[in-house]
Design an enzyme around this catalytic site. Structure first.
Site: not given
Lengths: 132, 349
Positions: B82, B114, B202, B204, B237, B269
């Site tokens: 990205e 991602c 939240r 997510t 992930h 991340n």
């Protein structure tokens, strides 16, 4: 913008591609046209290993135009394992970490950013060997 | 449902790359009043001369070195990210040129937050599995950005992982099947002309990360007739430390199974590279016969799950390039001022 100039240099810059003499095995970098009277096919493209040692180095604190955002940075003469000497920046290397005879390896990094309407120029630098 | 090509495929070579620099989460908290806990201990920071292209090149060189495959035998070089350096001009062409794979090669960039890298991986399975290609390089790489002071700034990190996909007979790990689980879920996005993404706090977690990860993982386990305890290792992930730990527990994987591939506490991340770097770290320690369960996640949102089985070829091949641990070990910490300068957070004119 020198687009053609950057494009012509891409093999040497991105992957340290020089030339090898088909007769003698001599390796040279950067690649060059044949000498007068020399058959062009004597020199074949040859990608160097990228391994070498620092022959000498300097810390650049007063940069040339186009490198204003980079100092202080290290520039070194690197003796490549195949013989040729190249001038390049050292990266991922603290200023007090650089030393003559230090083993280094080639990495492809951003050399310059020619601004929001220009190219990003990529090419070889050298860094202290990562442990294997 | 599970997908697998008629011609068996696997990972023939793999390569990790993590930048040298780190910033401690407590250093970010020092600037922005992180009153609560921090989601990771530290995150990786790309050096001023690094980006998705340079990191992809190094990870890819490591993958080719392990496989002993000449670059001109690649049929495709695909970069999932990205944070491609150009809006228009492929990363894949430059990476392919640096590897020596040009001109008889497909090169393209993939996008899916991602999981852009695992999109390239699944497509590579199809390309090799159909017999159309012998070798395809699938790369996940990112130099992620978070708005200064935002919760994302603690974790938005950098790294790259390259997987060389080829015939199963040459593989260090055979891919036994994959599932892809996708819904339109707006948990995280960035509009075209803005610098920083927006996230749904939240939202997510549930339904996005947990829903998609469980969806892909449970279906693959079901279709394989397998259970979590059948696997030696698992990797998910890792947008922070807690999410992968939680989804592993929900699915029935143990902390021991995910430990070798859980890199987010130290590097944050790495976006498109996150789960794939975890897989590289597992391949660095796995033994022949070990099984590995991989689940990626991308906002927007979706997950890909993969089941792998390690072959006898792995132990010799992994020594041919730096281990993930070597990149983790060379950490050099920078303070917030250096980080802000390098990451373009200072307005200069």
């Amino acid at each position: 913008m020198d687009l053609a100039k950057h494009w012509r240099l891409r093999h040497a810059r991105y992957r340290l591609e020089g030339q090898r003499n088909r007769l003698t095995g001599e390796v040279r970098f950067p690649p060059a046209p044949p000498h007068p009277g020399e058959a062009e096919e004597i020199w074949e493209p040859y990608v160097l290993s990228g391994r070498g040692r620092v022959y000498s180095f300097s810390i650049v604190r007063q940069p040339p135009e186009g490198f204003e955002d980079q100092p202080p940075y290290l520039v070194a003469l690197v003796r490549l394992d195949e013989g040729p000497m190249v001038t390049a920046q050292l990266t991922d290397c603290d200023l007090d970490q650089a030393a003559i005879d230090m083993p280094v390896e080639m990495v492809t990094r951003r050399l310059r950013d020619l601004g929001p309407t220009g190219l990003i120029v990529y090419g070889y630098k050298f860094r202290p060997m990562v442990q294997r | 449902m599970m997908m697998k090509p008629e011609r068996p495929v696997g990972i023939v070579g793999y390569g990790a790359y993590i930048p040298r620099f780190r910033i401690a989460a407590r250093e970010i908290a020092r600037i922005w009043d992180g009153a609560g806990g921090t989601p990771v201990d530290s995150k990786s920071v790309p050096g001023p001369d690094e980006d998705t292209i340079t990191m992809s090149i190094e990870a890819a060189r490591n993958a080719l070195a392990r496989a002993h495959v000449a670059p001109d035998r690649l049929s495709a070089v695909w970069v999932g990210s990205e944070s491609h350096p150009y809006s228009v001009k492929p990363s894949g062409t430059l990476v392919a040129e640096a590897l020596g794979a040009t001109p008889w090669v497909s090169a393209a960039d993939w996008e899916f937050a991602c999981k852009a890298g695992s999109e390239a991986l699944t497509a590579a399975m199809g390309m090799v599995g159909s017999g159309m290609a012998q070798y395809v390089l699938a790369i996940g790489a990112d130099t992620a950005q978070g708005r200064p002071g935002d919760a994302l700034e603690y974790t938005a990190a950098a790294g790259a992982a390259a997987l060389l996909i080829g015939p199963a007979a040459e593989a260090v790990a055979v891919i036994e099947g994959t599932t892809s689980y996708v819904t339109d879920t707006p948990d995280f996005f960035r509009r075209a002309d803005t610098a920083y993404p927006v996230h749904g706090h939240r939202f997510t977690g549930e339904p996005a990360y947990f829903g998609a990860s469980r969806g892909a993982a449970e279906r693959l386990l079901h279709d394989l007739g397998a259970k979590p305890s059948d696997f030696a290792y698992a990797v998910f992930h890792q947008p922070n430390t807690r999410f992968p730990q939680t989804v592993a527990r929900q699915l029935g994987f143990t902390p021991q199974q995910i430990a070798p591939g859980l890199l987010s506490p130290k590097i944050g991340n790495a976006y498109s590279a996150a789960a794939l770097l975890g897989l590289c770290a597992i391949l660095d320690v796995a033994k022949p016969g070990d099984t590995i369960f991989v689940t990626t996640y991308g906002s927007g949102a979706g997950s890909d799950a993969y089941a792998l089985r390690v072959t006898d070829a792995l132990p010799e091949r992994r020594e041919r390039a730096p281990l993930t641990a070597a990149y983790l070990a060379r950490e050099a910490f920078v303070d917030y001022a250096v980080y802000a300068k390098w990451r373009g957070k200072l307005v200069m004119e």
